[in-house]
Design an enzyme around this catalytic site. Sequence first.
Site, PDB file in Angstrom:
ATOM      1  N   GLY A   5       0.842  -1.207   0.000  1.00  0.00           N
ATOM      2  CA  GLY A   5       0.000   0.000   0.000  1.00  0.00           C
ATOM      3  C   GLY A   5       0.868   1.243   0.000  1.00  0.00           C
ATOM      4  NE  ARG A  66      -2.347  -4.301  -0.785  1.00  0.00           N
ATOM      5  CZ  ARG A  66      -1.933  -3.577   0.262  1.00  0.00           C
ATOM      6  NH1 ARG A  66      -0.842  -3.897   0.889  1.00  0.00           N
ATOM      7  NH2 ARG A  66      -2.629  -2.544   0.670  1.00  0.00           N
ATOM      8  CG  ASP A  97       3.167  -7.204   7.973  1.00  0.00           C
ATOM      9  OD1 ASP A  97       3.996  -7.455   8.840  1.00  0.00           O
ATOM     10  OD2 ASP A  97       2.243  -7.949   7.619  1.00  0.00           O
ATOM     11  CB  THR A 120       2.912   0.804   6.282  1.00  0.00           C
ATOM     12  OG1 THR A 120       1.574   0.574   6.765  1.00  0.00           O
ATOM     13  CG2 THR A 120       3.854   0.604   7.454  1.00  0.00           C
ATOM     14  CG  ASP A 122      -2.045  -0.115   8.264  1.00  0.00           C
ATOM     15  OD1 ASP A 122      -2.736   0.877   7.986  1.00  0.00           O
ATOM     16  OD2 ASP A 122      -2.271  -1.253   7.823  1.00  0.00           O
ATOM     17  CG  ASP A 124       1.314  -2.921  10.013  1.00  0.00           C
ATOM     18  OD1 ASP A 124       2.069  -2.134   9.405  1.00  0.00           O
ATOM     19  OD2 ASP A 124       0.640  -3.786   9.430  1.00  0.00           O
ATOM     20  NE  ARG A 166      -3.818  -5.379   5.803  1.00  0.00           N
ATOM     21  CZ  ARG A 166      -3.157  -5.168   4.678  1.00  0.00           C
ATOM     22  NH1 ARG A 166      -3.669  -5.514   3.541  1.00  0.00           N
ATOM     23  NH2 ARG A 166      -1.954  -4.626   4.699  1.00  0.00           N
TER      24      ARG A 166
HETATM   25  O1  F6P Z   1      -1.638  -1.356   4.721  1.00  0.00           O
HETATM   26  C1  F6P Z   1      -2.216  -0.128   4.525  1.00  0.00           C
HETATM   27  C2  F6P Z   1      -3.683  -0.257   4.246  1.00  0.00           C
HETATM   28  O2  F6P Z   1      -4.153   1.037   3.940  1.00  0.00           O
HETATM   29  C3  F6P Z   1      -4.504  -0.909   5.355  1.00  0.00           C
HETATM   30  O3  F6P Z   1      -4.806  -0.040   6.419  1.00  0.00           O
HETATM   31  C4  F6P Z   1      -5.712  -1.350   4.577  1.00  0.00           C
HETATM   32  O4  F6P Z   1      -6.368  -2.433   5.203  1.00  0.00           O
HETATM   33  C5  F6P Z   1      -5.127  -1.801   3.281  1.00  0.00           C
HETATM   34  O5  F6P Z   1      -3.930  -1.069   3.112  1.00  0.00           O
HETATM   35  C6  F6P Z   1      -6.026  -1.581   2.087  1.00  0.00           C
HETATM   36  O6  F6P Z   1      -5.398  -2.096   0.982  1.00  0.00           O
HETATM   37  P1  F6P Z   1      -5.903  -1.916  -0.506  1.00  0.00           P
HETATM   38  O7  F6P Z   1      -5.546  -0.522  -0.937  1.00  0.00           O
HETATM   39  O8  F6P Z   1      -5.185  -2.955  -1.269  1.00  0.00           O
HETATM   40  O9  F6P Z   1      -7.393  -2.084  -0.496  1.00  0.00           O
END
Ligand code: F6P
Length: 317
Positions: A5, A66, A97, A120, A122, A124, A166
């Site tokens: 992300g 991803r 992560d 990130t 998050d 995390d 998440r």
């Molecule tokens: O890891 C960052 C994040 O924004 C999380 O908080 C969220 O769950 C996820 O990415 C959403 O991912 P995507 O943009 O692939 O829907």
Amino acid sequence: MTSGGDSPGMNAAVRAVVRTAIYNGLEVYGIRRGYQGMIDGDIFQMKAQDVSNIIQRGGTILKTARSKEFRTEEGRAKAYAQLQKHGIEALVMIGGDGTFSGAVTFFKQYTIPAIGLPGTIDKDLAGTDFTIGFDTAVNTAVEAIDKIRDTAEAHDRLFIVEVMGRDAGYIALNSGIACGAEDILIPETQTDINDVLDRIDHDERRKKTVHILVVAEGDDFGGAKEVHEKIKERFPDMDIRSSILGHIQRGGSPSFADRVLSSRLGYAAVNALLEGKTQVMAGIINGQVVYTPLEQVVKQHTAIKEDMLQMIRVLSV
Ligand code: F6P
């Protein structure tokens, strides 16, 4: 490369890496779309001017992805072959992560000097007090929740605001404290929905007219939808609205804190490679740059202190 992300400040980190490397007489190549671009050989040379005018921009000029293919043996073999073909001698990987879990698997089989940078929203990851994009994302959430409070106040409504995260509640916790939320639900602590409902009941009796509940999307009980249903069940006459902030938290111009963090870490990453460090993530702890082995930063983060949650309840009395 940037991977996973995107987060505000990734561009500032790319700029710092490119310019520090060029200053040290190195040739720099960008990989587009993270591991997927590595597999596809989407690799191109970057000059100092290629990173002009990006320090203030959200997203990532290198694009991100991803990659499912990188999770396969064949994918990783193709990626390594492409690195060799392009004469890549070291990697700087900006991601979270998923990026570092992928890296740990990759390096079990293939050897190439590499430094990770924590990118990130998050937060995390262990090994750093802050991650690139976290500060901006919290500020975005704060701005949005402040606006929600205006309308909640005008209508005497209960609002549930779902923020990103998440597996981590840092955005929820920090935006909730900053906005004076009445309650905060996060994945790190077990949510007892009856306790949440009792607290609402208690506030109702005290004629508290506005409630803001901030819930992290990854809370163990559920997101805004599930919490909304439960509140409606117990208080059928209550005026309730939910708002899911979603991807606005990922975009936007990085805050000064994220720009400075990205610049420091990008600069540190290249210097670390020059000193022979490898397979570590550069982070900031107590204001100092520190290096933590990649396998230690994954799926761990600093514990959220219970007293913070207690404080929220005291401050919303
Ligand atoms: O890891 C960052 C994040 O924004 C999380 O908080 C969220 O769950 C996820 O990415 C959403 O991912 P995507 O943009 O692939 O829907």
